[in-house]
Design an enzyme around this catalytic site. Structure first.
Site, mmCIF file in Angstrom:
data_model
loop_
_atom_site.group_PDB
_atom_site.id
_atom_site.type_symbol
_atom_site.label_atom_id
_atom_site.label_comp_id
_atom_site.label_asym_id
_atom_site.label_seq_id
_atom_site.Cartn_x
_atom_site.Cartn_y
_atom_site.Cartn_z
ATOM 1 N N TYR A 110 -1.455 7.809 3.635
ATOM 2 C CA TYR A 110 -1.101 8.580 3.098
ATOM 3 C C TYR A 110 -2.675 9.229 3.157
ATOM 4 O O TYR A 110 -3.862 8.939 3.113
ATOM 5 C CB TYR A 110 -0.591 8.630 2.119
ATOM 6 N N TYR A 149 3.303 0.319 6.321
ATOM 7 C CA TYR A 149 2.149 0.144 5.133
ATOM 8 C C TYR A 149 2.824 -0.999 4.217
ATOM 9 O O TYR A 149 3.959 -1.460 3.725
ATOM 10 C CB TYR A 149 1.879 1.300 4.713
ATOM 11 N N ARG A 159 6.557 -1.720 3.308
ATOM 12 C CA ARG A 159 7.770 -0.837 2.795
ATOM 13 C C ARG A 159 8.149 0.124 4.734
ATOM 14 O O ARG A 159 7.004 0.114 4.864
ATOM 15 C CB ARG A 159 6.825 1.065 2.916
ATOM 16 N N HIS A 162 8.888 5.549 6.313
ATOM 17 C CA HIS A 162 9.954 6.398 6.033
ATOM 18 C C HIS A 162 9.286 8.279 5.709
ATOM 19 O O HIS A 162 8.292 7.909 6.094
ATOM 20 C CB HIS A 162 10.087 6.267 4.453
ATOM 21 N N HIS A 164 9.555 10.713 3.116
ATOM 22 C CA HIS A 164 9.994 11.688 1.739
ATOM 23 C C HIS A 164 10.817 13.393 1.772
ATOM 24 O O HIS A 164 9.653 14.066 2.985
ATOM 25 C CB HIS A 164 8.805 11.536 0.852
#
Lengths: 244, 183
Positions: A110, A149, A159, A162, A164
């Site tokens: 991110y 990640y 995770r 995905h 959000h």
């Protein structure tokens, strides 16, 4: 102003048991100190609850729905088109409604100072998108498939990939933040956030569908993801029984 | 009409500040609007630690008690009042929203006291939690929702007067836990 007894408000029935996660979920460590320990108090759906923000074009910038064109260069990774409809539980499209997304880059990183996972930051990818639904409730983004990640929740925790999603619907009762997953991800089985949803069928409603027809030859893959927020009964006089 | 099942809620995770904050999010009304005040508060967890990765959203009536919304059976106010505020918490767990006092509203059991609906999102919350802000210097005596809350916990819903508006702290868990509602 109308007398209280004259109010005819839509009512938004609660989701069936198992659709949503419990607030406390041992597998996801961060819930431990953040979930309310007291029982929730039932809030009757009155004027403030059956209305909600109707946020329109004023919230959009020109390239907000194309995350691959927000910088001088192109981001690394697999280009994808993510499209779907925003609907209420009665199948009605929610039109002209703001859809916001955020995500990691192709390496699962991110663009955030808090993300220390040593996968490179992509200078050409911010990971932020916004779109409005059209007259059929349809939205569309062009973006990059996010990577998985690690996140240290448990031993060797990763995770699943995905995106959000944040949607408003048209009432305070319909506000929803969720995550869109990709089909057949091998990481589902060990992910407590995905598995916090008790009902298997409900969990599968967070998984997008590969859509060959919507792919762009030599350019992008495509995934469909419909989002359904609570439906409404139009008058309080229609329902006698409570479906708790 | 076919009934569709809803998409489940998931946590906003730790990086909501990539996508959700808006520069004008905390400003339900622009600075300088007559009558505007700040609601400020801190979000804390069950250990009393501040929560620096939460987001508060507010939704309320305009000062006359209207909603610029087609489902208000009294008619759409068309006041242009955004009525919506959004603010992430900072490193000290603090949020702020500049707004106007909402009007008194009709309810099913008499008038509803002036109130603001609040959603709290954060890493560690699989669903948003919902609460209401009332105001300590307003008449809250006839409000059915406030009356439905155990007397000893009602104070967690009542914002305290400050120099430039009100303070409304959110305690997610533990001593002084804020009352949260099921919608």
């Amino acid at each position: 102003m109308a007398a209280p007894t004259d109010l005819r408000l839509p009512r938004y029935p609660r989701e069936p048991e198992g659709t949503n996660a419990p607030l406390d979920f041992a597998g996801y460590g961060s819930t431990k100190l953040r979930h309310p320990s007291q029982p929730l108090v039932l809030l009757p759906q009155m004027l403030t609850e059956v209305t909600g923000p109707l946020l329109g074009p004023g919230r959009l910038g020109e390239l907000d729905n194309d995350l691959t064109r927000q910088h001088d260069g192109e981001p690394q990774g697999q280009r994808i088109i993510v499209t779907g409809r925003l609907l209420d539980g009665d199948g009605r499209p929610i039109r002209n409604s703001l859809v916001e997304i955020w995500q990691a880059n192709a390496g699962g990183r991110y663009r955030h100072t808090g993300d220390r996972w040593p996968s490179p930051i992509d200078p050409n990818f911010s990971g932020l998108g916004r779109a409005l639904t059209d007259g059929d409730g349809r939205y569309e983004f062009t973006t990059i498939k996010p990577g998985a990640y690690p996140w240290k929740n448990h031993d060797n925790a990763w995770r699943p990939a995905h995106i959000h999603f944040s949607v408003f619907g048209s009432a305070f009762t319909q506000r929803l933040v969720t995550q869109m997953y990709f089909p057949e991800d091998p990481l589902f089985s060990q992910d407590p956030i995905f598995n916090s949803i008790p009902d298997e069928k409900a969990r599968q409603r967070m998984v997008s569908h590969f859509n060959l027809e919507r792919t762009v030859p030599e350019w992008a893959l495509a995934y469909d993801f419909d989002i359904v927020v609570r439906g409404s009964e139009q008058s309080v006089f229609e329902d006698e029984e409570d479906e708790d | 009409m076919g009934e569709l099942l809803t998409t489940p809620s998931q946590t906003v995770g730790p990086y909501l500040s990539i996508g959700l904050p808006w520069e004008d999010g905390p400003f339900v009304v622009p600075e300088g609007t007559p009558g505007a005040f700040w609601i400020r508060g801190t979000v804390t967890d069950g250990a009393g630690e501040v929560v620096p990765d939460a987001m508060i959203e507010t939704w309320q009536a305009d000062p006359k008690g209207g909603f610029d919304h087609p489902d208000d059976p009294r008619g759409r106010s068309e006041s242009g009042f955004r009525a919506f505020g959004r603010c992430p918490t900072d490193k000290n767990g603090e949020y702020r929203v500049l707004t106007l006092l909402p009007g008194v509203l009709p309810g099913e059991q008499g008038e509803q006291a002036r109130h603001i609906d609040v959603s709290v999102f954060a890493r560690g919350l699989l669903n948003r939690v919902v609460t209401r802000i009332y105001f300590e210097d307003q008449d809250n005596s006839g409000d059915a929702v406030l009356a439905s809350v155990p007397a000893e916990r009602r104070n967690t819903l009542v914002a305290k007067k400050t120099e430039d508006g009100y303070r409304f702290d959110v305690r997610l868990q533990g001593e002084g836990e804020t009352v949260f509602f099921a919608l």
